[in-house]
Design an enzyme around this catalytic site. Structure first.
Site, PDB file in Angstrom:
ATOM      1  CG  ASN A  21     -11.382   4.968   2.044  1.00  0.00           C
ATOM      2  OD1 ASN A  21     -11.897   5.859   2.716  1.00  0.00           O
ATOM      3  ND2 ASN A  21     -11.915   4.546   0.903  1.00  0.00           N
ATOM      4  CG  HIS A 113     -20.699  -0.771   0.240  1.00  0.00           C
ATOM      5  ND1 HIS A 113     -20.094  -1.730  -0.535  1.00  0.00           N
ATOM      6  CD2 HIS A 113     -21.863  -0.459  -0.385  1.00  0.00           C
ATOM      7  CE1 HIS A 113     -20.861  -1.986  -1.579  1.00  0.00           C
ATOM      8  NE2 HIS A 113     -21.938  -1.232  -1.518  1.00  0.00           N
TER       9      HIS A 113
HETATM   10  C1  GRF Z   1     -13.822   2.920  -2.158  1.00  0.00           C
HETATM   11  O1  GRF Z   1     -14.853   3.574  -2.841  1.00  0.00           O
HETATM   12  C2  GRF Z   1     -14.385   1.885  -1.229  1.00  0.00           C
HETATM   13  O2  GRF Z   1     -15.556   2.266  -0.613  1.00  0.00           O
HETATM   14  C3  GRF Z   1     -14.649   0.764  -2.216  1.00  0.00           C
HETATM   15  O3  GRF Z   1     -13.540   0.773  -3.081  1.00  0.00           O
HETATM   16  C4  GRF Z   1     -12.982   2.077  -3.121  1.00  0.00           C
HETATM   17  C5  GRF Z   1     -11.561   1.922  -2.679  1.00  0.00           C
HETATM   18  O4  GRF Z   1     -10.849   3.085  -2.738  1.00  0.00           O
HETATM   19  N1  GRF Z   1     -14.915  -0.478  -1.560  1.00  0.00           N
HETATM   20  P1  GRF Z   1      -9.407   3.203  -2.068  1.00  0.00           P
HETATM   21  O5  GRF Z   1      -8.643   1.930  -2.398  1.00  0.00           O
HETATM   22  O6  GRF Z   1      -9.578   3.398  -0.603  1.00  0.00           O
HETATM   23  O7  GRF Z   1      -8.797   4.387  -2.746  1.00  0.00           O
END
Ligand code: GRF
Length: 193
Positions: A21, A113
């Site tokens: 992300n 989330h």
């Molecule tokens: C994502 O699914 C986020 O919503 C959750 O943990 C995951 C993290 O993924 N809290 P990244 O580190 O962004 O790849």
């Protein structure tokens, strides 16, 4: 919230994991029309794969393991103030920020989330959704308040759970939608007039 409206916001992203992300938000921030500039990344995990990406892309980062939470939060607060950070995006950040830290940035911290909040707050969302035989799950971007995963919802995306789905496949499908949803949420809150 009005304070958030304007040209590119000086933004810090907080991560703990893979940082997909985070990478996605950095890519978005580089677009001409984006409404954020990623000035800093805070990682609670020195082993995160994201660190290499940050070095390569010359994006400033700091690592805090949060073992001494109060001390680390104080240091982070000072760094964010010094850099005039206007917005904090939590992106797979697995530490729980203190009430006082959240209060200091009231209305300026967002989180993503992997569930359709208010359902499945906390951890293991995909396992629980599948176990409960939900037909849909999804993801939510929300403001952060002092209660875990309970702040005002900005935007959500539904994702269908198929019979064949397991936590891994569902997580993959939802993560793909998360990457679309976070920039959308930013547009939503930052372009309001
Ligand atoms: C994502 O699914 C986020 O919503 C959750 O943990 C995951 C993290 O993924 N809290 P990244 O580190 O962004 O790849």
């Amino acid at each position: 919230m009005e304070e958030l409206i304007g040209i590119k916001k000086r933004t810090a992203i907080f991560i703990s994991g893979n940082g997909s992300n985070m990478k996605n938000l950095i890519k978005y921030s580089k677009k001409k029309y984006s409404l954020i500039n990623v000035d800093l990344v805070i990682s609670s995990n020195k082993k995160s794969n994201a660190i290499r990406y940050l070095k390569k892309n010359k994006i400033d980062f700091k690592i805090f393991d949060f073992k001494q939470k109060n001390k680390d939060e104080r240091k982070i607060f000072n760094i964010l103030k010094k850099r005039e950070i206007q917005l904090i995006c939590l992106a797979g950040f697995m530490k729980i920020l203190s009430k006082s830290f959240i209060k200091r940035f009231n209305g300026k911290i967002l989180n993503i989330h992997p569930s359709l909040l208010p359902k499945y707050k906390g951890l293991n969302t995909h396992e629980r959704a599948i176990l409960n035989k939900e037909k849909f799950s999804g993801c939510t971007v929300h403001f952060v308040n002092s209660k875990l995963d309970s702040g005002k919802i900005i935007i959500q995306k539904k994702v269908k759970i198929n019979k064949k789905d397991n936590p891994k496949s569902l997580s993959k499908k939802i993560l793909k939608q998360e990457h679309l949803l976070y920039p959308k949420a930013l547009k939503e809150i930052l372009s309001r007039t």
